[in-house]
Design a protein around this motif. Structure first.
Motif, short mmCIF file in Angstrom:
data_model
loop_
_atom_site.label_atom_id
_atom_site.label_comp_id
_atom_site.label_asym_id
_atom_site.label_seq_id
_atom_site.Cartn_x
_atom_site.Cartn_y
_atom_site.Cartn_z
N ASP A 220 38.42 22.03 19.93
CA ASP A 220 38.25 20.79 20.70
C ASP A 220 37.64 21.10 22.07
OD1 ASP A 220 39.21 18.66 22.70
OD2 ASP A 220 39.68 17.72 20.78
N GLY A 221 36.51 20.45 22.39
CA GLY A 221 35.82 20.72 23.64
C GLY A 221 36.65 20.38 24.87
N GLU A 222 37.44 19.29 24.80
CA GLU A 222 38.27 18.93 25.95
C GLU A 222 39.35 19.98 26.20
OE1 GLU A 222 39.80 14.99 25.57
OE2 GLU A 222 37.89 14.04 26.09
N VAL A 223 39.88 20.56 25.13
CA VAL A 223 40.87 21.63 25.29
C VAL A 223 40.22 22.85 25.94
CG1 VAL A 223 42.40 23.22 24.07
CG2 VAL A 223 42.27 20.82 23.36
N ASN A 224 39.01 23.20 25.52
CA ASN A 224 38.28 24.31 26.16
C ASN A 224 38.11 24.06 27.66
OD1 ASN A 224 35.97 24.51 23.33
ND2 ASN A 224 38.03 25.36 23.56
#
Length: 898
Positions: A506-510
């Motif tokens: 997940d990009g937001e988690v990154n």
């Protein structure tokens, strides 16, 4: 009739949706017409002509208002009386509407009444003219509504303070009792319509807001009880809510208004059952919430000192806060904030208030829950909800202020542990919402807390791996890094959790992991020095998988750790990470085959990362470590061929110039050996591309090293000034200054630096007249920063000491050379300069620029007096009438000649 037809033709342009030029031309013509003497009679014809289009009638009414404000001085007393009669007659004509025309006429009459003391009693005259016929009462109420608003808010009406006070007292204060009686009469009149009652309430609110009618003066009036009775009417509900809120607001001086408060408060409290009765009607609940919140804020002191009487208001506000419609909930937030501030000043908090805020914590966290199906929110709805969660987070901080952060955090913690105990049926929303609450309350946490935060930190590794949960947990780590710094034993676990976040799909988690890494390294940098090799390895392995924004945060984190190292170790570490990036630059610059867009983007990303690191580290101080002594030449040997080959790519231009600026700051005086080469490359790059950033970096170099006496460097300053000026002339042959604002601004800023630090290069140069003309051209760009830069540049030139050297000390030997360069340029460009200065002063220049323009004119009048007087007539003639009347122009010219 010709004037009437001309107005109709100009207005018709707007109905045909033509091109922008035609719209602008019609708009300018109409504005000029409004300031002409013909407008009085022409608009009278349009307003009273039954065949005129609606747009023309509205324009006529608007013009009357405009002329009453600006041009009433054109009339003698007899004319003003006739104008008054014209406006009153027009209002009689339009007493049934359209409302837009009626409002403009009422505003015009109000402005006239304020300025014309010859009109003895305007309010009574209007009551006599409109108040006796039921069909014209709406026009009277409209006038009485706008009168206090116009007198209190329209600062453009030309009256002195003394005239205003005297006239406002005559129009408003002296009529307050009369207006209360009039409104009371209309409210209770036989057969009165709800439309009239709505107008009565609007009028009451207007006079209350102006402070002309006090709440205390209404104790015996039917207006006060009827406001509460009107809540039962669908037609009157909204306006009654507003009136009640206005009445409550006007009782802020509690001691002076106790009789009214004793009337209001029981009626407000009696509304609480309505919250249950109308639970399915959000609009009704919104109205009641407004009343309760206004009462809560206004009577906050009474609530705290007499809770036995006033606490039901707090309970009602709590019910409104718990209402599921999130458009209504924030109406209560300001009350909770103000009450918390007041409670915080008390030595102890009474239990009812503690319980209210404990309940509020649960209510807010319940509102923080995302829907079970995220897809039920549209893109905009999801964005709005996310924004609103941060607003709700501020209310949680208010709860911390009353209850203490540890109690609020433990309440959130208990919610998570309860949700985790549900096993496989667990809902991620039940975990994420209290996590978000913990993050919001993080700013209130004591870094020495040993009750709640350790439990939270121990809980994080056991949370489920749902992306939204992991995202929220990572942001908690970001917010609690000051606490972690005091408890370094938690760092290894946090680093593991952050590293796992980088591997999430997940990009937001990154992104959250990048943020957590950044803040952890920023606040815990001294504990992480030994971890730096692992971070270097991490970049080599996982770094390539990260999005650039996330990778930039990792580099920022690394820079914080480097900044905590001993200088020699820090220098070696910075060199290690920098060389990784510069190797990419070198490889691309020397690549013989075609470079792909992705390869160039990768280098640009690397330069961004280097920029981020230099931005954090800034500099090691005046004395650089030995490791860095030759680094500037080494770095420039990578950059020079790279810019020569790829500097025409805009992104590469932006990245390289920003890194160069930070590099000059980092290396300080050790960059001197490469400065001439850098300036030459910037000149060539600007000539090739026209990109303003190359001028921007030249300005930075001049500002930092302009006092250096090195002949080669001063020759490079001269070369870059003349080459960039020639390129600007070339650009302006095909483009307007307004179309290249960035180039104009950076050229001016560079020239300002040249003027200040290298006048020996600047004034004798053949590029000096070009720079002066560029500054004049920049005055046409409607952009505050550019206008100020241009004005500063021109002022600094015409006020230069060389033009009026001190008689007490011998002037520098180069002053005659400077003066000889300035005088012919000003004489040649003066006509155009004064034109732009005056048109900008009465037009689009920022208000704050006036003192600079005045200074320039004062100097021109002193040093170029004859020329200025010869320039002004033509310049003044070109100013449009809307900007300056003929009378003002003549007066200005007379003053200048005087």
């Amino acid at each position: 009739m010709a004037a009437v037809q001309a107005v109709l033709s100009a207005l018709d342009v707007f109905s045909r949706a033509p091109d922008k030029a035609a719209l602008d031309q019609a708009n300018v013509w109409l504005q000029d017409f409004q300031h002409s003497r013909d407008a009085w009679s022409t608009c009278n014809v349009l307003l009273l002509s039954p065949d005129a289009p609606a747009a023309a009638k509205l324009f006529a009414a608007q013009t009357f208002r405009t002329k009453v404000i600006y041009d009433l001085h054109e009339m003698d007393s007899a004319d003003v009386f006739r104008l008054r009669d014209t406006l009153v007659t027009a209002l009689e004509t339009y007493h049934t509407g359209p409302r837009t025309i009626m409002v403009q006429l009422c505003l015009a009459i109000s402005g006239l009444a304020l300025q014309f003391p010859g009109w003895e009693d305007p309010v009574q005259n209007m009551i006599d003219s409109f108040g006796r016929n039921p069909t014209t009462v709406p026009a009277l109420l409209q006038f009485l509504t706008v009168l206090p608003e116009e007198l209190n808010t329209n600062t453009k009406i030309p009256v002195t303070d003394d005239e205003y006070k005297e006239r406002a007292n005559k129009l408003l204060t002296s009529n307050a009792t009369r207006v209360v009686g009039l409104l009371s009469m209309y409210l209770q009149a036989t057969g009165v319509s709800s439309a009239i009652q709505v107008q009565v309430f609007h009028c009451l609110s207007s006079w209350l807001a102006a402070g002309e009618i006090t709440a205390a003066s209404l104790t015996e009036s039917p207006l006060l009880p009827f406001a509460f009775e009107a809540l039962e009417s669908e037609a009157l509900f909204d306006v009654a809510v507003t009136a009640i809120c206005d009445l409550i607001h006007e009782t802020q001086e509690v001691e002076d208004n106790m009789p009214v408060i004793e009337f209001i408060v029981p009626r407000v409290i009696s509304l609480r059952p309505k919250l249950s009765e109308f639970a399915s009607d959000p609009e009704k609940i919104r109205g009641f919430a407004r009343i309760f919140a206004e009462a809560g804020e206004t009577y906050r002191g009474l609530i705290l000192h007499h809770p036995e009487t006033f606490f039901p208001i707090v309970e009602a506000i709590g019910e409104c806060s718990a209402y599921p419609d999130l458009d209504i909930v924030p109406i209560t937030f300001h009350f909770w904030m103000r009450l918390a501030q007041s409670i915080g000043k008390k030595p102890s908090v009474p239990p009812p208030f503690l319980n209210a805020y404990k309940a509020l914590v649960g209510v807010i966290i319940s509102h923080l829950h995302f829907p079970e199906e995220l897809s039920s929110l549209t893109g905009q709805e999801a964005d709005n909800f996310r924004s609103f969660r941060h607003v709700m987070g501020d209310t949680l901080k208010d709860c911390c202020y009353v209850l203490g952060a540890d109690l609020c955090l433990l309440a959130s913690y208990d919610m998570i542990t309860a949700a985790l105990s549900e096993g496989n049926t667990i809902s991620w929303q039940k975990i994420e919402a209290p996590l978000f609450a913990m993050r919001s309350m993080g700013a209130e946490v004591d870094p020495a807390d040993d009750k709640a935060v350790p439990k939270i930190m121990d809980l994080i590794p056991s949370l489920p791996p749902h992306p939204r949960v992991r995202y929220a947990a990572l942001l908690i780590i970001s917010r609690y890094t000051e606490w972690i710094n005091r408890h370094p034993e938690y760092i290894p676990y946090q680093l593991q959790y952050i590293s796992a976040g980088f591997e999430d799909n997940d990009g937001e988690v990154n992104a959250a992991a990048g943020q957590a890494m950044k803040y952890l390294c920023q606040d815990c940098r001294r504990h992480l020095i030994d971890v730096l090799p692992q971070l270097h390895t991490f970049l080599g392995t996982t770094g390539s998988k990260l999005a650039q924004d996330d990778k930039a945060q990792v580099f920022e984190a690394i820079a914080y750790v480097i900044s905590a190292m001993p200088m020699e170790q820090a220098a070696q570490s910075l060199r290690t990470f920098s060389l990784d990036i510069l190797a990419q630059v070198h490889a691309i610059a020397n690549k013989s085959t075609v470079v792909t867009k992705d390869e160039l983007q990768a280098v640009g990303n690397g330069l961004e990362n280097l920029e981020v690191m230099l931005g954090v580290i800034d500099t090691f101080g005046e004395e650089l470590p030995v490791t860095c002594h030759n680094s500037s030449q080494e770095a420039w040997s990578f950059f020079d061929p790279f810019i020569a080959k790829y500097g025409s790519d805009y992104q590469i231009c932006e990245r390289t110039t920003r890194v160069l600026r930070l590099g000059f700051n980092f290396f300080g005086s050790t960059v001197r050996p490469v400065l001439s080469s850098v300036l030459t490359r910037m000149s060539a790059a600007f000539e090739a591309t026209g990109y303003s950033s190359y001028l921007w970096i030249v300005g930075k170099i001049v500002g930092r090293f302009g006092n250096d006496d090195d002949p080669a460097l001063r020759a490079a300053f001269k070369d870059v000034f003349e080459r960039s000026s020639n390129k600007l002339v070339q650009i302006l042959r095909g483009k307007t200054p307004a179309s290249i604002p960035d180039v104009m601004e950076d050229y001016l800023q560079m020239s300002l630096q040249m003027l200040e630090y290298t006048p020996d290069v600047f004034f004798p140069s053949p590029a000096f007249p070009v720079a002066f003309r560029a500054a004049i051209a920049a005055l046409t760009v409607v952009h505050s920063d550019i206008v100020f830069a241009a004005l500063d540049f021109i002022r600094n030139i015409v006020t230069h000491d060389c033009l009026s050297p001190s008689s007490t000390t011998p002037p520098p030997p180069k002053f005659p050379v400077y003066a000889a360069a300035i005088r012919p340029v000003v004489q040649k460009e003066g006509l155009e300069l004064t034109g732009y200065l005056l048109s900008g002063l009465v037009g689009d220049f920022p208000e704050e620029s006036a003192p600079i323009v005045v200074t320039i004119f004062r100097v021109l009048a002193g040093l170029w007096q004859a020329e200025l007087l010869s320039w002004l007539p033509a310049v003044l003639q070109q100013l449009p009438p809307i900007s300056a009347t003929d009378q003002l122009k003549a007066q200005f010219l007379a003053d200048m000649n005087g």
